[in-house]
Design an enzyme around this catalytic site. Structure first.
Site, PDB file in Angstrom:
ATOM      1  N   LYS A 199       2.267  -3.414   7.261  1.00  0.00           N
ATOM      2  CA  LYS A 199       2.476  -3.597   5.818  1.00  0.00           C
ATOM      3  C   LYS A 199       3.935  -3.288   5.449  1.00  0.00           C
ATOM      4  O   LYS A 199       4.536  -3.982   4.619  1.00  0.00           O
ATOM      5  CB  LYS A 199       1.524  -2.706   5.010  1.00  0.00           C
ATOM      6  CG  LYS A 199       0.043  -3.040   5.146  1.00  0.00           C
ATOM      7  CD  LYS A 199      -0.349  -4.391   4.568  1.00  0.00           C
ATOM      8  CE  LYS A 199      -0.320  -4.437   3.058  1.00  0.00           C
ATOM      9  NZ  LYS A 199      -0.839  -5.724   2.523  1.00  0.00           N
TER      10      LYS A 199
ATOM     11  N   THR B  38       0.837  -1.214   0.000  1.00  0.00           N
ATOM     12  CA  THR B  38       0.000   0.000   0.000  1.00  0.00           C
ATOM     13  C   THR B  38       0.864   1.253   0.000  1.00  0.00           C
ATOM     14  O   THR B  38       2.000   1.236   0.506  1.00  0.00           O
ATOM     15  CB  THR B  38      -0.909   0.003   1.252  1.00  0.00           C
ATOM     16  OG1 THR B  38      -1.456   1.301   1.429  1.00  0.00           O
ATOM     17  CG2 THR B  38      -0.147  -0.360   2.520  1.00  0.00           C
ATOM     18  N   ASP B  39       0.307   2.347  -0.518  1.00  0.00           N
ATOM     19  CA  ASP B  39       1.032   3.630  -0.455  1.00  0.00           C
ATOM     20  C   ASP B  39       1.177   4.113   0.989  1.00  0.00           C
ATOM     21  O   ASP B  39       1.995   4.982   1.276  1.00  0.00           O
ATOM     22  CB  ASP B  39       0.341   4.696  -1.321  1.00  0.00           C
ATOM     23  CG  ASP B  39      -1.090   5.024  -0.912  1.00  0.00           C
ATOM     24  OD1 ASP B  39      -1.632   4.369   0.002  1.00  0.00           O
ATOM     25  OD2 ASP B  39      -1.668   5.955  -1.526  1.00  0.00           O
ATOM     26  N   GLU B  40       0.379   3.522   1.902  1.00  0.00           N
ATOM     27  CA  GLU B  40       0.420   4.004   3.286  1.00  0.00           C
ATOM     28  C   GLU B  40       1.752   3.709   3.961  1.00  0.00           C
ATOM     29  O   GLU B  40       2.068   4.295   4.999  1.00  0.00           O
ATOM     30  CB  GLU B  40      -0.759   3.431   4.085  1.00  0.00           C
ATOM     31  CG  GLU B  40      -2.074   3.812   3.439  1.00  0.00           C
ATOM     32  CD  GLU B  40      -3.321   3.588   4.277  1.00  0.00           C
ATOM     33  OE1 GLU B  40      -3.227   3.593   5.507  1.00  0.00           O
ATOM     34  OE2 GLU B  40      -4.388   3.414   3.666  1.00  0.00           O
TER      35      GLU B  40
ATOM     36  N   TYR C  15      -1.558  -0.407  11.084  1.00  0.00           N
ATOM     37  CA  TYR C  15      -1.788  -1.055   9.783  1.00  0.00           C
ATOM     38  C   TYR C  15      -0.599  -0.823   8.852  1.00  0.00           C
ATOM     39  O   TYR C  15      -0.009  -1.772   8.330  1.00  0.00           O
ATOM     40  CB  TYR C  15      -3.076  -0.511   9.138  1.00  0.00           C
ATOM     41  CG  TYR C  15      -3.192  -0.806   7.655  1.00  0.00           C
ATOM     42  CD1 TYR C  15      -3.315  -2.121   7.197  1.00  0.00           C
ATOM     43  CD2 TYR C  15      -3.143   0.226   6.708  1.00  0.00           C
ATOM     44  CE1 TYR C  15      -3.404  -2.398   5.838  1.00  0.00           C
ATOM     45  CE2 TYR C  15      -3.237  -0.050   5.348  1.00  0.00           C
ATOM     46  CZ  TYR C  15      -3.371  -1.357   4.911  1.00  0.00           C
ATOM     47  OH  TYR C  15      -3.447  -1.634   3.565  1.00  0.00           O
TER      48      TYR C  15
HETATM   49  P1  NAD Z   1     -10.115  -6.721   2.622  1.00  0.00           P
HETATM   50  O1  NAD Z   1     -10.027  -6.437   4.082  1.00  0.00           O
HETATM   51  O2  NAD Z   1     -11.373  -6.401   1.888  1.00  0.00           O
HETATM   52  O3  NAD Z   1      -9.832  -8.277   2.356  1.00  0.00           O
HETATM   53  C1  NAD Z   1      -8.829  -8.984   3.013  1.00  0.00           C
HETATM   54  C2  NAD Z   1      -9.079 -10.467   2.779  1.00  0.00           C
HETATM   55  O4  NAD Z   1      -8.033 -11.206   3.420  1.00  0.00           O
HETATM   56  C3  NAD Z   1     -10.413 -10.975   3.365  1.00  0.00           C
HETATM   57  O5  NAD Z   1     -11.067 -11.800   2.422  1.00  0.00           O
HETATM   58  C4  NAD Z   1      -9.980 -11.776   4.596  1.00  0.00           C
HETATM   59  O6  NAD Z   1     -10.859 -12.836   4.893  1.00  0.00           O
HETATM   60  C5  NAD Z   1      -8.609 -12.285   4.148  1.00  0.00           C
HETATM   61  N1  NAD Z   1      -7.741 -12.588   5.281  1.00  0.00           N
HETATM   62  C6  NAD Z   1      -7.514 -11.829   6.390  1.00  0.00           C
HETATM   63  N2  NAD Z   1      -6.672 -12.459   7.220  1.00  0.00           N
HETATM   64  C7  NAD Z   1      -6.342 -13.644   6.625  1.00  0.00           C
HETATM   65  C8  NAD Z   1      -5.494 -14.719   6.984  1.00  0.00           C
HETATM   66  N3  NAD Z   1      -4.812 -14.700   8.141  1.00  0.00           N
HETATM   67  N4  NAD Z   1      -5.382 -15.752   6.141  1.00  0.00           N
HETATM   68  C9  NAD Z   1      -6.073 -15.785   4.971  1.00  0.00           C
HETATM   69  N5  NAD Z   1      -6.892 -14.790   4.589  1.00  0.00           N
HETATM   70  C10 NAD Z   1      -7.023 -13.731   5.401  1.00  0.00           C
HETATM   71  O7  NAD Z   1      -8.870  -5.983   1.987  1.00  0.00           O
HETATM   72  P2  NAD Z   1      -8.714  -5.293   0.563  1.00  0.00           P
HETATM   73  O8  NAD Z   1      -9.182  -3.896   0.663  1.00  0.00           O
HETATM   74  O9  NAD Z   1      -9.260  -6.172  -0.485  1.00  0.00           O
HETATM   75  O10 NAD Z   1      -7.126  -5.242   0.458  1.00  0.00           O
HETATM   76  C11 NAD Z   1      -6.409  -6.317  -0.124  1.00  0.00           C
HETATM   77  C12 NAD Z   1      -4.933  -6.024  -0.056  1.00  0.00           C
HETATM   78  O11 NAD Z   1      -4.655  -4.804  -0.733  1.00  0.00           O
HETATM   79  C13 NAD Z   1      -4.406  -5.844   1.362  1.00  0.00           C
HETATM   80  O12 NAD Z   1      -3.136  -6.439   1.445  1.00  0.00           O
HETATM   81  C14 NAD Z   1      -4.303  -4.340   1.532  1.00  0.00           C
HETATM   82  O13 NAD Z   1      -3.284  -4.006   2.448  1.00  0.00           O
HETATM   83  C15 NAD Z   1      -3.967  -3.911   0.123  1.00  0.00           C
HETATM   84  N6  NAD Z   1      -4.397  -2.553  -0.250  1.00  0.00           N
HETATM   85  C16 NAD Z   1      -5.708  -2.179  -0.098  1.00  0.00           C
HETATM   86  C17 NAD Z   1      -6.101  -0.905  -0.505  1.00  0.00           C
HETATM   87  C18 NAD Z   1      -7.541  -0.452  -0.394  1.00  0.00           C
HETATM   88  O14 NAD Z   1      -7.830   0.704  -0.690  1.00  0.00           O
HETATM   89  N7  NAD Z   1      -8.480  -1.306  -0.018  1.00  0.00           N
HETATM   90  C19 NAD Z   1      -5.157  -0.025  -1.059  1.00  0.00           C
HETATM   91  C20 NAD Z   1      -3.832  -0.456  -1.194  1.00  0.00           C
HETATM   92  C21 NAD Z   1      -3.471  -1.722  -0.796  1.00  0.00           C
HETATM   93  P1  TYD Z   2     -10.413   4.694   4.771  1.00  0.00           P
HETATM   94  O1  TYD Z   2     -11.424   4.310   3.744  1.00  0.00           O
HETATM   95  O2  TYD Z   2     -10.480   4.077   6.127  1.00  0.00           O
HETATM   96  O3  TYD Z   2      -8.988   4.470   4.105  1.00  0.00           O
HETATM   97  P2  TYD Z   2      -7.507   4.917   4.635  1.00  0.00           P
HETATM   98  O4  TYD Z   2      -7.607   5.482   5.985  1.00  0.00           O
HETATM   99  O5  TYD Z   2      -6.778   3.617   4.635  1.00  0.00           O
HETATM  100  O6  TYD Z   2      -7.010   5.887   3.628  1.00  0.00           O
HETATM  101  O7  TYD Z   2     -10.489   6.263   4.982  1.00  0.00           O
HETATM  102  C1  TYD Z   2     -10.313   7.154   3.880  1.00  0.00           C
HETATM  103  C2  TYD Z   2     -10.371   8.560   4.428  1.00  0.00           C
HETATM  104  O8  TYD Z   2     -11.686   8.801   4.937  1.00  0.00           O
HETATM  105  C3  TYD Z   2      -9.431   8.797   5.588  1.00  0.00           C
HETATM  106  O9  TYD Z   2      -8.952  10.141   5.512  1.00  0.00           O
HETATM  107  C4  TYD Z   2     -10.316   8.644   6.805  1.00  0.00           C
HETATM  108  C5  TYD Z   2     -11.649   9.173   6.327  1.00  0.00           C
HETATM  109  N1  TYD Z   2     -12.842   8.584   6.951  1.00  0.00           N
HETATM  110  C6  TYD Z   2     -13.813   9.414   7.520  1.00  0.00           C
HETATM  111  O10 TYD Z   2     -13.707  10.663   7.507  1.00  0.00           O
HETATM  112  N2  TYD Z   2     -14.913   8.838   8.096  1.00  0.00           N
HETATM  113  C7  TYD Z   2     -15.079   7.476   8.150  1.00  0.00           C
HETATM  114  O11 TYD Z   2     -16.090   6.991   8.713  1.00  0.00           O
HETATM  115  C8  TYD Z   2     -14.061   6.640   7.542  1.00  0.00           C
HETATM  116  C9  TYD Z   2     -14.197   5.144   7.581  1.00  0.00           C
HETATM  117  C10 TYD Z   2     -12.972   7.245   6.955  1.00  0.00           C
END
Ligand code: NAD
Ligand code: TYD
Length: 339
Positions: A157, A126-128, A153
């Protein structure tokens, strides 16, 4: 035929990736390995559960013996690791599981990849991990930006990213790391900003905006992220790290305005609430490397993507209500009890 192990393939991005691969790359076997935590939802893949090129296995990425058995049985040639605890707010209230899954789980997969000589390990980061940018500065994160994670988090990562690199350096595990900006689109669990705000607005509930709402994220439509990961898997040299971004910086209030406008709901639903502790002000991705080297670019602009996303949630009220009621967690037993 490619034979890939997708971890976390029942989550938001993982299920979109599995769907894309099955639809667009028929010569690929997808073994989908997921623990089905609260974030895993097999209803994300209903129409693909009996697909001949898709095999779902419930399990934990910390279970090395099971991972090795799966690699052997299915002759896996690549692992794409989406599995993670992914929500910053949850990492603040309960960081431990983030270390278990995101760090120990990744380590377990790396050991299996090394010992079983899996040809490629693609780690979804992630970019985070780069930390936070100021609102006033023009800078964006590049692949050279030093990691500086701020939340449990992002710290977990970043630790996983270091382990991936260490396994490449020490044991020549052939890896890639992708670092994407915030994703949005169908099947996102309604705890993250965009689906939470859509869900609340649809139900006439308040929209909780943390602090001043002027936090900036670089929004990427989930399909474009999945397409980028496929390119990395199939075209990237090992050992390369790629940023993946939407070129779409928006404040949270701007995003919420668009949602309210599209749903015809009043701005009076917005409620400023106590800020998230340690809230990162701005994320912005410089994605030039993947654009230049792998000829990838985002295909869906924010206006199109957010409209598609809102339409999807409007058309999939049952999915949303099953998530709200917890019924989605019974789906695995219902689907698999007779197999
Ligand atoms: P999500 O939380 O929707 O899904 C995570 C999945 O992993 C779920 O299906 C969960 O059941 C499974 N999981 C959790 N713990 C597990 C374990 N111990 N063993 C097997 N499976 C397990 O997450 P997402 O938003 O789909 O993100 C997927 C990946 O992309 C993550 O690695 C996250 O860090 C990365 N990512 C997400 C975003 C975003 O905006 N959502 C952005 C950048 C990177
Ligand atoms: P989020 O979707 O949790 O992603 P991330 O924190 O990983 O970027 O949040 C996106 C942005 O929205 C972040 O600045 C936090 C804000 N946010 C709110 O203001 N209210 C909310 O209820 C949530 C879940 C997020």
């Amino acid at each position: 035929m490619r034979r890939i192990l997708v971890t976390g393939g029942a989550g938001f991005i993982g299920s979109n990736f599995v769907r894309m691969v099955l639809a667009e790359h028929p010569d690929c076997l997808v073994v989908n390995f997921d623990k089905l935590t609260y974030a895993g939802n097999l209803e994300n893949l209903t129409e693909f559960l009996n697909h001949p090129k898709h095999k779902f296995i419930k399990g934990d990425i910390c279970d090395g013996a099971l991972v090795e058995k799966i690699i052997d049985e299915h002759r896996i040639d690549a692992i794409i690791n989406f599995a993670a605890e992914s929500h910053v707010d949850r990492s603040i209230t309960g960081p431990k599981v983030f270390i278990e899954t995101n760090v120990t789980g990744t380590l377990t997969l790396l050991e299996a990849a090394r010992d079983k000589k899996v040809a490629r390990f693609v780690h979804i980061s992630t970019d985070e991990v780069y930390g936070s940018l100021a609102l006033e500065e023009d800078a964006k994160f590049t692949e050279q930006t030093p990691p500086s994670p701020n939340s449990p988090y992002s710290a977990s990562k970043a630790a996983a990213d270091h382990l991936v690199k260490a396994f490449g350096h020490t044991w020549d595990v052939k890896y890639n790391i992708t670092r994407s900006s915030n994703n949005y689109g169908p099947y996102q669990f309604p705890e993250k900003l965009i689906p939470l705000m859509i869900n609340n607005a649809l139900n006439g509930k308040e929209l909780p905006v943390y602090g001043d709402g002027l936090y900036v994220r670089d929004w990427l439509y989930v399909y474009d992220h999945c397409a980028a990961v496929w390119k990395v898997l199939t075209e990237a040299p090992p050992g390369e790290v790629y940023n993946i971004g939407g070129c779409n910086e928006k404040t949270n209030l701007e995003v919420i305005d668009v949602i309210l406008g599209r749903l015809g709901k009043p701005k009076s639903l917005i409620k400023h609430v106590t800020d998230r502790p340690g809230h990162d002000r701005r994320y912005a991705i410089d994605a030039d490397k993947i654009i230049q080297d792998l000829d990838w670019k985002p295909s869906v602009g924010f206006e199109e993507g957010i409209n598609k996303t809102i339409d999807w949630y409007l058309q999939n009220e049952k999915w949303l209500s099953n998530v709200a009621s917890g019924d989605y967690q019974k789906y695995y037993e219902q689907m698999y009890k007779n197999r």
